[in-house]
Structure formats: structure tokens, C-alpha cells
Motif scaffolding. Structure first.
Motif, PDB file in Angstrom:
ATOM      1  N   SER A  59       3.529  -0.804   4.863  1.00 46.50           N
ATOM      2  CA  SER A  59       3.773  -1.995   4.057  1.00 46.50           C
ATOM      3  C   SER A  59       3.602  -1.644   2.581  1.00 46.50           C
ATOM      4  N   ASN A  60       4.038  -2.550   1.719  1.00 46.87           N
ATOM      5  CA  ASN A  60       3.802  -2.432   0.278  1.00 46.87           C
ATOM      6  C   ASN A  60       4.198  -1.051  -0.269  1.00 46.87           C
ATOM      7  N   TYR A  61       5.479  -0.732  -0.123  1.00 44.75           N
ATOM      8  CA  TYR A  61       5.997   0.580  -0.523  1.00 44.75           C
ATOM      9  C   TYR A  61       6.286   0.684  -2.016  1.00 44.75           C
ATOM     10  N   GLY A  62       6.326  -0.431  -2.713  1.00 48.14           N
ATOM     11  CA  GLY A  62       6.763  -0.431  -4.102  1.00 48.14           C
ATOM     12  C   GLY A  62       5.852   0.335  -5.036  1.00 48.14           C
ATOM     13  N   ASN A  63       6.371   0.619  -6.227  1.00 47.90           N
ATOM     14  CA  ASN A  63       5.593   1.343  -7.220  1.00 47.90           C
ATOM     15  C   ASN A  63       5.410   0.528  -8.501  1.00 47.90           C
ATOM     16  N   ILE A  64       6.503   0.043  -9.067  1.00 44.19           N
ATOM     17  CA  ILE A  64       6.405  -0.754 -10.288  1.00 44.19           C
ATOM     18  C   ILE A  64       6.560  -2.239  -9.971  1.00 44.19           C
ATOM     19  N   PHE A  65       7.691  -2.608  -9.378  1.00 44.34           N
ATOM     20  CA  PHE A  65       7.994  -4.019  -9.117  1.00 44.34           C
ATOM     21  C   PHE A  65       7.724  -4.377  -7.654  1.00 44.34           C
ATOM     22  N   SER A  66       7.100  -5.533  -7.456  1.00 47.83           N
ATOM     23  CA  SER A  66       6.788  -5.976  -6.095  1.00 47.83           C
ATOM     24  C   SER A  66       7.969  -6.677  -5.430  1.00 47.83           C
ATOM     25  N   ILE A  67       9.019  -6.925  -6.185  1.00 48.45           N
ATOM     26  CA  ILE A  67      10.169  -7.669  -5.669  1.00 48.45           C
ATOM     27  C   ILE A  67      10.789  -7.016  -4.440  1.00 48.45           C
ATOM     28  N   TRP A  68      10.810  -5.692  -4.389  1.00 42.33           N
ATOM     29  CA  TRP A  68      11.490  -5.005  -3.283  1.00 42.33           C
ATOM     30  C   TRP A  68      10.758  -5.230  -1.963  1.00 42.33           C
ATOM     31  N   ASP A  69       9.426  -5.186  -1.976  1.00 37.40           N
ATOM     32  CA  ASP A  69       8.669  -5.457  -0.745  1.00 37.40           C
ATOM     33  C   ASP A  69       8.857  -6.893  -0.299  1.00 37.40           C
ATOM     34  N   ARG A  70       8.945  -7.802  -1.232  1.00 42.44           N
ATOM     35  CA  ARG A  70       9.114  -9.212  -0.886  1.00 42.44           C
ATOM     36  C   ARG A  70      10.524  -9.482  -0.360  1.00 42.44           C
ATOM     37  N   ILE A  71      11.519  -8.853  -0.952  1.00 41.82           N
ATOM     38  CA  ILE A  71      12.901  -9.036  -0.502  1.00 41.82           C
ATOM     39  C   ILE A  71      13.102  -8.482   0.905  1.00 41.82           C
ATOM     40  N   PHE A  72      12.561  -7.291   1.165  1.00 44.22           N
ATOM     41  CA  PHE A  72      12.815  -6.603   2.430  1.00 44.22           C
ATOM     42  C   PHE A  72      11.733  -6.846   3.487  1.00 44.22           C
ATOM     43  N   GLY A  73      10.813  -7.763   3.219  1.00 43.39           N
ATOM     44  CA  GLY A  73       9.843  -8.166   4.226  1.00 43.39           C
ATOM     45  C   GLY A  73       8.780  -7.138   4.546  1.00 43.39           C
ATOM     46  N   THR A  74       8.468  -6.259   3.608  1.00 38.98           N
ATOM     47  CA  THR A  74       7.450  -5.242   3.855  1.00 38.98           C
ATOM     48  C   THR A  74       6.151  -5.522   3.097  1.00 38.98           C
ATOM     49  N   TYR A  75       6.012  -6.746   2.610  1.00 37.53           N
ATOM     50  CA  TYR A  75       4.809  -7.129   1.873  1.00 37.53           C
ATOM     51  C   TYR A  75       3.745  -7.646   2.841  1.00 37.53           C
ATOM     52  N   LEU A  76       2.541  -7.094   2.760  1.00 40.00           N
ATOM     53  CA  LEU A  76       1.407  -7.555   3.563  1.00 40.00           C
ATOM     54  C   LEU A  76       0.165  -7.674   2.688  1.00 40.00           C
ATOM     55  N   GLU A  77      -0.744  -8.519   3.102  1.00 39.50           N
ATOM     56  CA  GLU A  77      -2.023  -8.667   2.414  1.00 39.50           C
ATOM     57  C   GLU A  77      -3.163  -8.323   3.366  1.00 39.50           C
ATOM     58  N   LEU A  78      -4.257  -7.838   2.785  1.00 33.20           N
ATOM     59  CA  LEU A  78      -5.462  -7.536   3.549  1.00 33.20           C
ATOM     60  C   LEU A  78      -6.642  -7.645   2.593  1.00 33.20           C
ATOM     61  N   ASP A  79      -7.705  -8.280   3.027  1.00 32.39           N
ATOM     62  CA  ASP A  79      -8.903  -8.398   2.203  1.00 32.39           C
ATOM     63  C   ASP A  79      -9.363  -7.008   1.774  1.00 32.39           C
ATOM     64  N   ARG A  80      -9.595  -6.851   0.485  1.00 29.39           N
ATOM     65  CA  ARG A  80      -9.976  -5.529  -0.043  1.00 29.39           C
ATOM     66  C   ARG A  80     -11.224  -4.963   0.638  1.00 29.39           C
ATOM     67  N   GLU A  81     -12.114  -5.811   1.095  1.00 31.99           N
ATOM     68  CA  GLU A  81     -13.348  -5.341   1.727  1.00 31.99           C
ATOM     69  C   GLU A  81     -13.094  -4.748   3.112  1.00 31.99           C
ATOM     70  N   LYS A  82     -11.937  -5.026   3.685  1.00 30.67           N
ATOM     71  CA  LYS A  82     -11.601  -4.517   5.018  1.00 30.67           C
ATOM     72  C   LYS A  82     -10.810  -3.204   4.973  1.00 30.67           C
ATOM     73  N   ILE A  83     -10.446  -2.775   3.785  1.00 28.19           N
ATOM     74  CA  ILE A  83      -9.620  -1.573   3.657  1.00 28.19           C
ATOM     75  C   ILE A  83     -10.442  -0.320   3.945  1.00 28.19           C
ATOM     76  N   ILE A  84      -9.890   0.518   4.812  1.00 23.69           N
ATOM     77  CA  ILE A  84     -10.475   1.829   5.111  1.00 23.69           C
ATOM     78  C   ILE A  84      -9.414   2.869   4.787  1.00 23.69           C
ATOM     79  N   TYR A  85      -9.708   3.751   3.863  1.00 26.24           N
ATOM     80  CA  TYR A  85      -8.713   4.721   3.434  1.00 26.24           C
ATOM     81  C   TYR A  85      -8.553   5.860   4.430  1.00 26.24           C
TER      82      TYR A  85
END
Length: 278
Positions: free
Chosen positions: A218-244
Motif C-alpha cells: 500500500s501507499n506506493y507514492g513518493n511526492i503526491f498522494s493522489i496516485w494511491d487514492r486514485i488506484f485504491g492502494t491507500y491504507l491507514e494504520l495507527d503509527r503505534e502498531k507499525i513494525i518495520y
């Protein structure tokens, strides 16, 4: 705008280097002042392999730069490409559209492709296997990936029809944004969310570095977020749950070794698992 355009048309190599070094230095210091995660690590030791890959990326892009220049000159001379086929427009809009479309080809499309084609994923894995994402992670790309990314950017210059000034503006913005979005800095969630409607924000990109599917894809973009939103690859996750990292390559010692990272693309294919629900 014309002054900026003319400047980037002949921007000295030293100035481009200053953008790179200045960006890393600025975000490195900012990470120390307002860290998102308080990593228990030796920052310089962690940075060594990442800075090595930054150097190889610079060398590869410098060696192939003449292809960008030749292509940009050709599309301009032949009035070829998307932005040259549009009705005449103000210079500012011309530049914005050029950068926007280059961001699609050089960043979003390249990134999406690397996640969907198995051999390319194994190359891109070097970037994802960092367990302590910070601003030095920005250009942690295997040399093979640097070539792949360059090829997509070159395709973008040809299809979009961007003159060299817009190419250099795009590359400079791309560099700063990738340092910004990877930086281990704590921003107000509300500010970050607001920014994510227009540009790729730090929290938005860090979701992409979560170690499990579907967030890794998900969230493949680099500068503009429009591409993830247009192509349905935008996701959200609470920052505290992120494991790198990547759950199928959990060995942090190996993933911190330059020797192992150079060999990583040639190991057996293993995609992150998809055990978490959106």
C-alpha cells in the motif's frame, strides 16, 4: 517561476549534491530532536549500509544521466509527450503537471511494479528489510533497483515529454520527499493526516514499511498522494502498531549486514504474510 525553471535547467552538480547532503543532515538532526520512535541503536552503525547504497544510487544515476538529458532534449525538440500535447498553459501549471506525471512513472508505477513481480520484489526487499527506518533508509536501494528506478524515470520523461529543467525539479523534490517521509520524526497526527490528502506524509509512508500484508502493498507514492487514492492502494494504520521490516525475513543482524544485503535479491522468493486485517 521562470527564474526557478532557468536555474534547474542548468543546475550545477555541486548544488544537486548539496540538496542530498543538506537533506540528510537536516532530517538527521530533526530525528534527534523530535523522534517518532526511540530506537535502541547506534545510529552511525545503522547508517553505514544505507549510506553505501545511497552512494551506489548516486553513481548509477550519474553514469546514466546522459540518457535523461538526450531524451529530455529530444521530446522538447520534437514537441513530444503528454504535457506538450495539451493546450498552451502558464509555466507554473506546465511544471506542476510535469512533476505530477513524472512522480507517477518514476515513483508510483515503478514501486507498484516492484511489489507485484517476484524477482523485482526480491531486489526491492533490501529497502524493506530495514528494521529501524530513518532518513538514511530513503535511498537504501540495491544497485539493481537503482537501475530499475532509473529506467522508469526515463520512460516517464519520454511519455510525459518533460524538458530537463522539470526532470531536475522532479528529482530534487523526489529526493527531499523520500528523506522526509522516511525520517524518524514525530508530527502531529492531525497535521500528518491533513498533509496526506495532498502529498505523501511521514505516517502515510511508514504504513508501507509495516512488516505484514496488506500494509506492505500500500501507499506506493513518493511526492503526491493522489496516485494511491486514485488506484485504491491507500491504507491507514495507527503509527503505534507499525513494525518495520518484512516478517518473512526477520533476521535483523543479516538485514544490517552489507554483504548479506547485496546477496538478498538472489535468495528464495518470500512475500510478507497477510495475517492482519485492514
Amino acid at each position: 517561476m521562470e527564474t526557478i525553471f532557468n536555474y534547474f535547467e542548468t543546475i550545477p552538480t555541486a548544488h544537486r549534491s548539496l540538496i542530498l547532503v543538506g537533506g540528510i543532515t537536516f532530517f538527521w538532526l530533526l530525528e534527534g530532536a523530535i523522534p517518532l520512535f526511540k530506537f535502541d541503536y547506534k545510529k552511525w552503525k545503522h547508517a553505514v549500509p544505507n549510506l553505501f547504497f545511497t552512494l551506489t544510487t548516486i553513481i548509477i544515476n550519474f553514469a546514466l544521466a546522459f540518457l535523461l538529458l538526450k531524451t529530455a532534449d529530444w521530446v522538447q525538440a520534437n514537441n513530444f509527450g503528454i504535457i506538450n500535447w495539451l493546450p498552451e498553459m502558464p509555466l507554473l501549471l506546465y511544471v506542476v503537471l510535469g512533476v505530477l506525471f513524472l512522480d507517477f512513472f518514476g515513483a508510483y508505477l515503478a514501486h507498484y511494479t516492484e511489489h507485484k513481480i517476484k524477482p523485482l520484489w526480491m531486489v526491492h526487499l533490501v529497502h524493506h528489510s530495514d528494521h529501524k527506518v530513518d532518513t538514511t533508509t530513503a535511498n537504501r536501494h540495491h544497485p539493481i533497483e537503482s537501475v530499475i528506478r532509473f529506467a522508469f524515470t526515463l520512460l516517464g520523461v519520454f511519455v510525459v515529454g518533460t524538458p530537463i529543467a522539470i526532470v531536475f525539479i522532479y528529482q530534487s523534490m523526489s529526493l527531499i520527499f523520500t528523506q522526509f517521509t522516511h525520517a524518524n520524526i514525530k508530527m502531529s497526527p492531525k497535521v500528518d493526516k491533513f498533509l496526506s490528502y495532498f502529498i505523501v506524509s511521514p505516517d502515510m509512508h511508514k504504513v508501507h514499511h509495516h512488516n505484514m500484508l496488506p500494509y506492505t502493498d500500500s501507499n506506493y507514492g513518493n511526492i503526491f498522494s493522489i496516485w494511491d487514492r486514485i488506484f485504491g492502494t491507500y491504507l491507514e494504520l495507527d503509527r503505534e502498531k507499525i513494525i518495520y521490516g518484512v516478517d518473512t525475513f526477520p533476521d535483523e543482524v543479516k538485514n544490517s549486514s552489507l554483504k548479506e544485503l547485496l546477496k538478498q535479491p538472489f535468495q528464495g522468493y518470500r512475500k510478507p504474510t497477510g495475517v492482519e486485517e485492514v
